[in-house]
Design a protein around this motif. Structure first.
Motif, PDB file in Angstrom:
ATOM      1  N   ALA A 600       0.742  -1.148   0.214  1.00  0.00           N
ATOM      2  CA  ALA A 600       0.190   0.130  -0.016  1.00  0.00           C
ATOM      3  C   ALA A 600       0.803   1.383  -0.031  1.00  0.00           C
ATOM      4  N   LEU A 601       2.184   1.219   0.843  1.00  0.00           N
ATOM      5  CA  LEU A 601       2.908   2.454   0.722  1.00  0.00           C
ATOM      6  C   LEU A 601       3.307   2.597  -0.743  1.00  0.00           C
ATOM      7  N   LEU A 602       4.068   1.739  -1.410  1.00  0.00           N
ATOM      8  CA  LEU A 602       4.470   2.263  -2.541  1.00  0.00           C
ATOM      9  C   LEU A 602       3.071   2.692  -3.648  1.00  0.00           C
ATOM     10  N   ALA A 603       2.023   2.140  -3.506  1.00  0.00           N
ATOM     11  CA  ALA A 603       0.919   2.402  -4.537  1.00  0.00           C
ATOM     12  C   ALA A 603       0.507   3.601  -4.013  1.00  0.00           C
ATOM     13  N   ARG A 604       0.520   4.043  -2.711  1.00  0.00           N
ATOM     14  CA  ARG A 604       0.161   5.637  -2.372  1.00  0.00           C
ATOM     15  C   ARG A 604       1.006   6.623  -2.722  1.00  0.00           C
ATOM     16  N   LEU A 605       2.569   6.166  -2.749  1.00  0.00           N
ATOM     17  CA  LEU A 605       3.346   7.058  -3.258  1.00  0.00           C
ATOM     18  C   LEU A 605       3.155   7.353  -4.811  1.00  0.00           C
ATOM     19  N   LEU A 606       2.729   6.336  -5.500  1.00  0.00           N
ATOM     20  CA  LEU A 606       2.452   6.461  -6.987  1.00  0.00           C
ATOM     21  C   LEU A 606       1.322   7.266  -7.400  1.00  0.00           C
ATOM     22  N   LEU A 607       0.280   7.093  -6.506  1.00  0.00           N
ATOM     23  CA  LEU A 607      -1.089   7.660  -6.683  1.00  0.00           C
ATOM     24  C   LEU A 607      -0.910   9.210  -6.339  1.00  0.00           C
ATOM     25  N   TRP A 608      -0.253   9.496  -5.487  1.00  0.00           N
ATOM     26  CA  TRP A 608      -0.164  11.046  -5.034  1.00  0.00           C
ATOM     27  C   TRP A 608       0.760  11.932  -5.707  1.00  0.00           C
TER      28      TRP A 608
ATOM     29  N   THR B  29       9.135   8.476  -8.226  1.00  0.00           N
ATOM     30  CA  THR B  29       9.213   7.944  -6.928  1.00  0.00           C
ATOM     31  C   THR B  29       9.945   6.655  -6.920  1.00  0.00           C
ATOM     32  N   PRO B 227      -4.628  -2.830   3.069  1.00  0.00           N
ATOM     33  CA  PRO B 227      -3.289  -2.680   2.975  1.00  0.00           C
ATOM     34  C   PRO B 227      -2.594  -3.907   2.210  1.00  0.00           C
ATOM     35  N   LEU B 234      -4.224  -3.397  -6.476  1.00  0.00           N
ATOM     36  CA  LEU B 234      -4.311  -2.257  -5.695  1.00  0.00           C
ATOM     37  C   LEU B 234      -3.829  -1.115  -6.991  1.00  0.00           C
ATOM     38  N   CYS B 235      -2.718  -1.315  -7.384  1.00  0.00           N
ATOM     39  CA  CYS B 235      -2.166  -0.248  -8.529  1.00  0.00           C
ATOM     40  C   CYS B 235      -3.117  -0.078  -9.684  1.00  0.00           C
ATOM     41  N   GLN B 238      -6.375   1.717  -8.825  1.00  0.00           N
ATOM     42  CA  GLN B 238      -5.869   3.402  -8.570  1.00  0.00           C
ATOM     43  C   GLN B 238      -5.763   3.863  -9.945  1.00  0.00           C
ATOM     44  N   LEU B 242      -7.470   6.967 -11.694  1.00  0.00           N
ATOM     45  CA  LEU B 242      -6.895   8.095 -12.328  1.00  0.00           C
ATOM     46  C   LEU B 242      -7.129   8.283 -13.861  1.00  0.00           C
TER      47      LEU B 242
END
Lengths: 618, 267
Positions: A600-608, B29, B227, B234-235, B238, B242
């Motif tokens: 989730a952390l990596l996906a969130r970084l990419l999303l934002w 990132t 999570p 998840l990706c 998202q 987007l």
């Protein structure tokens, strides 16, 4: 000196009568009722000239074992006089991001004493070449141990641009370290006097202060102690008089642009002086002080003064920010964006709590902050952050992208790998080392102790130290003794002192038979005997998913875990008790066939990041 | 011009722009994400991150970020320089009768004008930011009702700031549409953009922005609620959200193109 309002007190009148003729022994100066040194100070603020015309009548006792034949006075405003002062030479004329843009200084224009006929003629300020922040005054008649002398001074203080606690910026005036103050006399009969370094200046005897101020009638004054007079004076001025008993210093601020917000914490009046229009912030800060003063009062001993004053300076007076004086603290500066800026709001809370903690360390427990700054800054930093954690909880302890980060962990970021001991005198640090060595590392050391042996025990230990040395002048040995009493004999030598000196409290996971025996056990090991003292936990998750939390007791430097083949994962100190381990990467291990870690952390970084690009581009 | 037809015509460019953003976000990132991922794969086995895991990840980030910041800034600058071209490409792809070579040539030909628009946008945003700053600084002195009520002033300042930003962004979009439909100079395009700016446009732009934000927020909510879900799920989710946000933006662009056409006919 025209325009100077000389405070006429029974004390000064008595002293004038008591002056001896040349060659005769000095007549005795009567001891005050409280038995403490007395400072009767008066000041008239002339804002247009950025000038303070002042006088001081001091009654002072020789508390050492030897006769005193000279006096040492601090004239700290002379730090801002020219480029030759120790302060400017050490800091290049800037401190905490504020630069000296206008010089200032203090000049003694008259001096009288019961023990010297013409003391000013024999006074010297050149005790350190080029620096005039100390004055040595030779006495004609030595002062025997236990006897009192009187000293009367008239002075002229030209205020510099605001930096390092003092100065004037438009209509905001901060008066810290503003009057000639006697240095602390040690038991051996020598004065602990230092040139002004800009980082530590409070070491002094406790005294009773009587402060008379005259300011233009439209000025608001923020001063500590009991206000005993507030009346109009001639020439469009206003006269205020404050009494502060049993304190090591007195400071005040004045401005046209301040508004007062009042609150109470039991018998203690809390007054917050903030720029006009910032009343909601002032009210929030007053409530924070109410809560903080109650908590610290019940833990470390009652707050001793009737009032606590907080000044929130305007942004232009940033140089005055983040400072402590007995009964008066200066918080984080207020900017136009403060109301909208969550980081500024958080800074206001953390800084105010830190300065509140200073009311105990070192305003009440008056350690030598020049030589042992860790005793005030280190302790105040932990107390302030710990209170912030307690009062604000999740409001300051955030989950960033799902990662739980607390204030202590956050303050570790940027901590240099090589850092000098936290036990050095303040002026021996380079500017970049000062914060990490004196604030961050001691706070991490104390928080580690709190997490390893319980928070109540650490509070009780600090309370023992604070109560035992209330209105005293403890040194490092007193802190060590307090921790040895609070924990066990030798605790300071085994834990606290090495932690403050920067010893490695590292732990690591290693494979006992690396490369040879896949079935050999995993080992949790400590880097040194010093590190072995911390009671930690080690977590191991078996392949079956069963979780086991193993206690790793003090004294044991190795702990045998299951073989890696039988483990899904293992972690030393999963609760993160040990904040002194500078490398976390060797404390956790995950088996290759374990379920995947969260993404989730990596996906969130990419999303934002994509959201940011969307906002910036087409 | 039907809206659906415009969306259909520009679908390829919409996808291209979305893809470009995804690639650039990955580039931005990736070094940090890669280091975090490596650290997680070696050492993190909890489905939910604990204090020990946080300390590890913070340590990795603290060591990586100072080295990565200059590279990230370069990528952002490159994207900013490409943006005027992409915006023209997107808008022109909604108009009928284009061929790829001609579309690229037209968008390229208007690049300097579009860049001028972008610089004007930057300047206007700075000026727009001054309004709430001045209100916060001097509001209490200028308006007696604001004295001693900085929370109220803060609410007004936030409203004013958002309003100003919305007006500038909307006018900039309208100016871009004017450039895509015939304006020859950035100043004329801005003038046309400001002329077309009205309450309906502000409302639609706000709605479009809020919808995009809601879609991004939904993506964040997925990450919070699940999570431990597989990374590609998840990706993927998202990215779909987007992409939908990009379609919402395209819908706004079709509206302002309609406006631009109508006004062009009137003028």
């Amino acid at each position: 000196m025209a325009g100077v309002v000389v405070l006429v007190t029974a004390l000064s009148a008595g002293n004038l009568r008591a002056r001896a003729a040349p060659g005769e022994p000095a007549p005795p100066v009567p001891a005050p009722e409280s038995g403490r040194d007395q400072y009767a100070l008066s000041a008239r603020l002339l804002p247009e000239q950025r000038l303070v015309l002042g006088s001081a009548t001091i009654r002072w006792q020789n508390r050492s074992r030897r006769p005193v034949d000279e006096l040492w006075l601090h004239l700290y405003a002379n730090a801002f006089k020219d480029a030759r002062s120790v302060f400017v030479r050490e800091h290049g004329g800037s401190l905490r991001g504020t630069s000296l843009t206008r010089p200032g200084g203090i000049e003694i224009v008259q001096m009288r004493s019961s023990h010297a006929d013409n003391p000013l003629a024999r006074a010297r300020t050149d005790v350190v070449a080029g620096d005039a922040t100390q004055m040595k005054v030779a006495l004609d008649r030595a002062l025997p141990p236990g006897d009192w002398l009187s000293l009367e001074l008239e002075f002229r203080l030209q205020l510099p641009s605001i930096m390092a606690r003092m100065g004037a910026e438009r209509d905001f005036f901060m008066l810290g370290q503003w009057f000639p103050k006697l240095a602390k006399l040690e038991q051996g009969g020598h004065f602990a006097s230092f040139p002004y370094h800009g980082l530590a200046e409070f070491y002094a005897d406790f005294a009773d202060y009587d402060l008379s101020l005259e300011v233009p009638a439209d000025f608001v004054v923020a001063a500590p102690g009991d206000m005993v007079d507030d009346s109009p004076a001639a020439g469009g001025f206003r006269k205020q008089r404050y009494r502060l008993a049993n304190a090591i210093d007195i400071a005040w601020a004045a401005s046209r642009g301040l508004a007062r917000t009042h609150a109470r914490a039991g018998a203690i009046g809390i007054e917050v002086f903030a720029p006009v229009g910032q009343q909601p912030l002032a009210r929030e800060q007053a409530e924070l002080l109410q809560d903080g003063i109650r908590k610290l009062g019940s833990r470390l001993g009652p707050y001793p003064y009737s009032r606590l004053v907080l000044v929130l300076p305007p942004e232009r007076a940033r140089g005055a920010a983040g400072m402590e004086y007995p009964g008066l603290i200066v918080g984080w500066p207020v900017s136009w964006h403060t109301a909208l800026n969550p980081i500024a709001r958080a800074m206001h809370r953390v800084v105010t709590l830190h300065e509140l903690a200073h009311q105990w360390f070192a305003m009440l427990v008056a350690s030598d902050e020049v030589n042992t700054p860790v005793l005030d800054e280190g302790l105040a930093q932990w107390v302030g952050l710990s209170l912030a954690a307690e009062i604000y909880d999740r409001a300051l302890f955030q989950r960033l992208f799902g990662v739980p980060i607390d204030l202590f962990e956050g303050s570790r970021v940027g901590l240099p790998a090589a850092l000098p001991s936290s036990l050095q005198p303040a002026h021996t640090y380079r500017p970049a080392e000062l914060g990490p060595a004196l604030y961050v590392r001691p706070a991490l050391a104390l928080e580690t102790i709190a997490r390893c042996w319980g928070r109540p025990r650490l509070w009780a230990t600090l309370a023992g130290y604070a109560r035992a040395h209330r209105f005293g002048h403890p040194g490092l040995s007193d802190l060590w003794a307090a921790f040895d009493r609070g924990y066990w004999p030798g605790f300071s030598a085994r834990v606290l002192r090495p932690a403050l000196e920067g010893a490695a409290f590292s732990t690591r996971l290693e494979n006992a038979g690396a490369g040879r025996d896949a079935q050999s056990a995993l080992l949790a090991s400590r880097s040194s005997a010093v590190a072995a003292v911390l009671p930690l936990h080690v977590e191991q998750i078996a392949s079956s998913g069963a979780r086991q939390l193993v206690a790793w007791a003090s004294g044991s430097d190795r702990l045998v875990l299951l073989p890696p083949s039988a483990l899904r994962g293992a972690s030393i100190d999963p609760e993160r008790r040990n904040l002194l381990d500078d490398d976390r990467s060797d404390d956790q291990s995950r088996a290759r066939d374990a379920p995947p870690p969260p993404h989730a952390l990596l996906a969130r970084l990419l999303l934002w990041a994509q959201a940011l690009l969307m906002a910036l581009g087409p | 011009m039907s809206t659906l037809a415009m969306l259909r015509r520009s679908a390829g460019v919409t996808l291209l722009i979305h893809g470009l953003r995804a690639v650039l976000a990955t580039l931005l990132t990736w070094p940090l994400a890669g280091a975090l991922q490596l650290a997680q794969q070696r050492a993190v086995y909890h489905p939910e991150l604990g204090p020990g895991d946080a300390a590890l990840l913070l340590q990795v980030a603290a060591r990586q970020v100072p080295d990565l910041a200059p590279g990230g800034l370069c990528w952002l600058l490159a994207y900013a320089a490409l943006s005027p071209f992409l915006a023209q490409l997107w808008l022109r792809s909604m108009l009928p009768g284009w061929r790829t070579a001609g579309l690229l040539a037209d968008a390229l030909a208007s690049y300097l004008c579009a860049l001028g628009l972008g610089l004007c946008w930057l300047l206007a945003m700075v000026v727009a930011a001054l309004a709430p700053a001045l209100l916060l600084q001097f509001g209490a002195r200028a308006v007696p009702e604001f004295a001693g009520a900085d929370d109220v002033v803060a609410v007004f300042a936030v409203g004013l700031g958002l309003g100003c930003a919305l007006a500038v962004v909307s006018a900039h979009d309208l100016a871009r549409a004017a450039l895509a439909t015939g304006a020859r100079s950035p100043l004329r395009a801005w003038w046309l953009g400001i002329r077309r700016l009205g309450w309906p446009e502000l409302g639609w732009r706000a709605l479009s922005g809020a919808s995009a934000l809601a879609l991004i927020g939904t993506g964040e909510a997925f990450a919070r609620v699940w999570p431990g879900v597989a990374w590609w799920v998840l990706c993927g989710l998202q990215q779909v959200l987007l992409l939908l946000a990009s379609v919402v933006r395209a819908l706004w662009l079709t509206r302002i193109l309609h406006q631009a056409h109508r006004l062009a006919k009137v003028i």
